[in-house]
Design an enzyme around this catalytic site. Structure first.
Site, PDB file in Angstrom:
ATOM      1  N   GLY A   1      -3.517 -12.530  -4.582  1.00 37.65           N
ATOM      2  CA  GLY A   1      -2.575 -11.439  -4.310  1.00 37.65           C
ATOM      3  C   GLY A   1      -1.213 -11.686  -4.926  1.00 37.65           C
ATOM      4  O   GLY A   1      -0.212 -11.113  -4.490  1.00 37.65           O
TER       5      GLY A   1
ATOM      6  N   HIS B   1       0.825  -1.210   0.000  1.00 39.05           N
ATOM      7  CA  HIS B   1       0.000   0.000   0.000  1.00 39.05           C
ATOM      8  C   HIS B   1       0.860   1.261   0.000  1.00 39.05           C
ATOM      9  O   HIS B   1       0.464   2.298   0.540  1.00 39.05           O
ATOM     10  CB  HIS B   1      -0.999  -0.022   1.169  1.00 39.05           C
ATOM     11  CG  HIS B   1      -2.048  -1.086   0.972  1.00 39.05           C
ATOM     12  ND1 HIS B   1      -3.177  -0.873   0.228  1.00 39.05           N
ATOM     13  CD2 HIS B   1      -2.095  -2.382   1.366  1.00 39.05           C
ATOM     14  CE1 HIS B   1      -3.898  -1.993   0.205  1.00 39.05           C
ATOM     15  NE2 HIS B   1      -3.265  -2.928   0.886  1.00 39.05           N
TER      16      HIS B   1
ATOM     17  N   GLY C   1      -6.840 -14.429  -7.640  1.00 38.24           N
ATOM     18  CA  GLY C   1      -7.365 -13.760  -6.439  1.00 38.24           C
ATOM     19  C   GLY C   1      -6.551 -14.032  -5.186  1.00 38.24           C
ATOM     20  O   GLY C   1      -7.063 -13.909  -4.080  1.00 38.24           O
TER      21      GLY C   1
ATOM     22  N   ASP D   1       2.723  -4.096  -9.616  1.00 40.34           N
ATOM     23  CA  ASP D   1       2.553  -5.452 -10.154  1.00 40.34           C
ATOM     24  C   ASP D   1       3.007  -5.529 -11.608  1.00 40.34           C
ATOM     25  O   ASP D   1       3.716  -6.450 -12.014  1.00 40.34           O
ATOM     26  CB  ASP D   1       1.090  -5.887 -10.050  1.00 40.34           C
ATOM     27  CG  ASP D   1       0.541  -5.739  -8.640  1.00 40.34           C
ATOM     28  OD1 ASP D   1       1.358  -5.592  -7.707  1.00 40.34           O
ATOM     29  OD2 ASP D   1      -0.683  -5.769  -8.469  1.00 40.34           O
TER      30      ASP D   1
HETATM   31  C1  GLA Z   1      -2.479  -4.696  -5.070  1.00 36.70           C
HETATM   32  C2  GLA Z   1      -2.288  -3.606  -6.119  1.00 36.70           C
HETATM   33  C3  GLA Z   1      -0.869  -3.037  -6.058  1.00 36.70           C
HETATM   34  C4  GLA Z   1      -0.508  -2.633  -4.631  1.00 36.70           C
HETATM   35  C5  GLA Z   1      -0.825  -3.767  -3.648  1.00 36.70           C
HETATM   36  C6  GLA Z   1      -0.601  -3.363  -2.208  1.00 36.70           C
HETATM   37  O1  GLA Z   1      -1.673  -5.791  -5.380  1.00 36.70           O
HETATM   38  O2  GLA Z   1      -2.517  -4.123  -7.405  1.00 36.70           O
HETATM   39  O3  GLA Z   1      -0.760  -1.946  -6.943  1.00 36.70           O
HETATM   40  O4  GLA Z   1      -1.158  -1.438  -4.262  1.00 36.70           O
HETATM   41  O5  GLA Z   1      -2.160  -4.205  -3.776  1.00 36.70           O
HETATM   42  O6  GLA Z   1       0.731  -3.118  -1.985  1.00 36.70           O
END
Ligand code: GLA
Length: 381
Positions: free
Chosen positions: A125, A35, A123, A173
């Protein structure tokens, strides 16, 4: 059969001719700095050996035919001149959105036939969507001979996500999926988009545990966090939270309500931790790594409030095993998804055993455990 062979064979079967190339976009795991990207801050992710493969060939016309092997064998066909949002097949929007973003710079590309398959858990992360966007951009850029570099590709992937799919994510990402370096993580400055590669110490394994908690509120909560951060920056008259020090924050605490203050404190301290982790990795200082990853998790739990009891439980279970010989924290957006551990090789089996017996006992869920390797980004020379 490897996944490359699978997409290659499926292509020949579906389209009746051989594909001319196979392209790949990796998923990612973020070691620290969550974040922070949408606050113009610092992140420290690595591209991993889970990703999306595409077998493809250029067409003479402007049509796109695409088959997604993992989405119940669904397919789609459209013209580059008429890309519309697909309400039913969500995966098509990552394809269409990436093509639209690419065509803002390169409007005259030719159409393409493609077969897609991936193994990034959806989904969880680990950026299955960024890996698809970057794989698409790599495919179409390579086949059309476009001089597209990885940073621009990452911005296009983010554009697709923000302006077509409708998720307000940051740049982390897509940028790591495009520009990661094998054997390394990357400290990325999300404002300047410059980065520094850092070797992952060879005696540490990257272990990812998917809590398999359904990430229900993820989009709305994510967008709320983002707004809260932007409001604090605005109140304190800064372009972004990146521009605040902890001293600035303390000095202006009276202007903020408690939640806003804690959200900002997370971002400011997390930026420092990401930079300190670069140093700890370079020095292979696992004691420091352990402290930083623990502090990151605590801050995401208490100040940013994006963990769940399952993620907290996994982290404390694993922390008891690896202690100061490695680190563990939640990773990614939160509200479910994964924890990441940097664990010494000799402790990986114990982590596996404890998590697979204790986690179901305590939380009634079955975890997925992956021991990952770093991988090169799609655009990394
Ligand atoms: C998701 C978002 C990223 C980043 C993360 C938290 O993966 O796609 O851009 O903000 O959450 O670090």
């Amino acid at each position: 059969m490897s996944r490359k062979e699978i997409v290659e064979n499926a292509f020949a079967e579906r389209f009746g001719y051989q594909s001319s190339g196979i392209f790949h976009g990796p998923g990612r795991v973020n070691l620290i700095g969550d974040h922070t990207d949408y606050n113009d801050g610092f992140v420290l992710p690595a591209a991993i050996n889970f990703g999306t493969d595409i077998a493809a060939s250029l067409r003479e016309d402007r049509r796109v035919r695409v088959l997604a092997l993992d989405c119940n064998g669904e397919s789609s066909e459209f013209s580059l001149d008429e890309i519309a949002f697909d309400q039913e097949k969500m995966w098509v929007n990552y394809v269409g959105g990436s093509l639209l973003a690419l065509m803002k710079v390169y409007p005259d590309i030719r159409g393409v036939d493609m077969v897609i398959s991936g193994n990034v858990p959806l989904g969880a992360g680990l950026s299955s969507s960024a890996s698809l966007e970057i794989a698409i951009l790599k495919t179409v850029a390579a086949l059309n001979n476009l001089p597209l570099d990885g940073v621009k590709a990452a911005l296009m992937g983010q554009d697709a996500e923000n302006n077509f799919v409708g998720c307000n994510c940051g740049i982390m990402d897509q940028l790591i999926s495009a520009m990661g370096k094998d054997g390394h993580a990357m400290l990325l400055d999300c404002r300047s988009l410059t980065f520094e590669d850092v070797p992952v110490p060879p005696d540490l394994e990257i272990v990812i545990i998917n809590s398999n908690v359904k990430r229900g509120l993820v989009d709305s909560e994510y967008n709320t966090r983002r707004q809260q951060c932007e409001t604090v920056a605005k109140t304190l008259e800064k372009p972004a939270l990146r521009d605040l020090t902890i001293e600035d924050l303390e000095a202006n605490k009276r202007q903020l309500d408690d939640v806003s203050y804690r959200r900002a404190r997370h971002v400011i301290t997390e930026n420092d931790r990401a930079r300190d982790t670069l140093d700890a990795l370079i020095k292979n200082d696992t004691t420091r790594l352990s402290t930083l990853m623990k502090a990151s998790h605590d801050s995401l739990r208490d100040d940013f409030e994006v963990t769940t009891k399952e993620l907290d439980g996994l982290v404390s279970m694993i922390d008891e095993i690896i202690g100061e010989s490695g680190g563990v924290r939640m990773t990614g957006g939160g509200f479910g998804g994964c924890v990441v551990a940097l664990a010494p090789k000799e402790k990986v089996q114990q982590v596996f055993n404890v998590v697979s017996t204790e986690y179901p006992k305590q939380f009634g869920l079955t975890p997925d455990i992956y021991v990952c390797r770093t991988a090169p980004g799609a655009f990394r020379e």
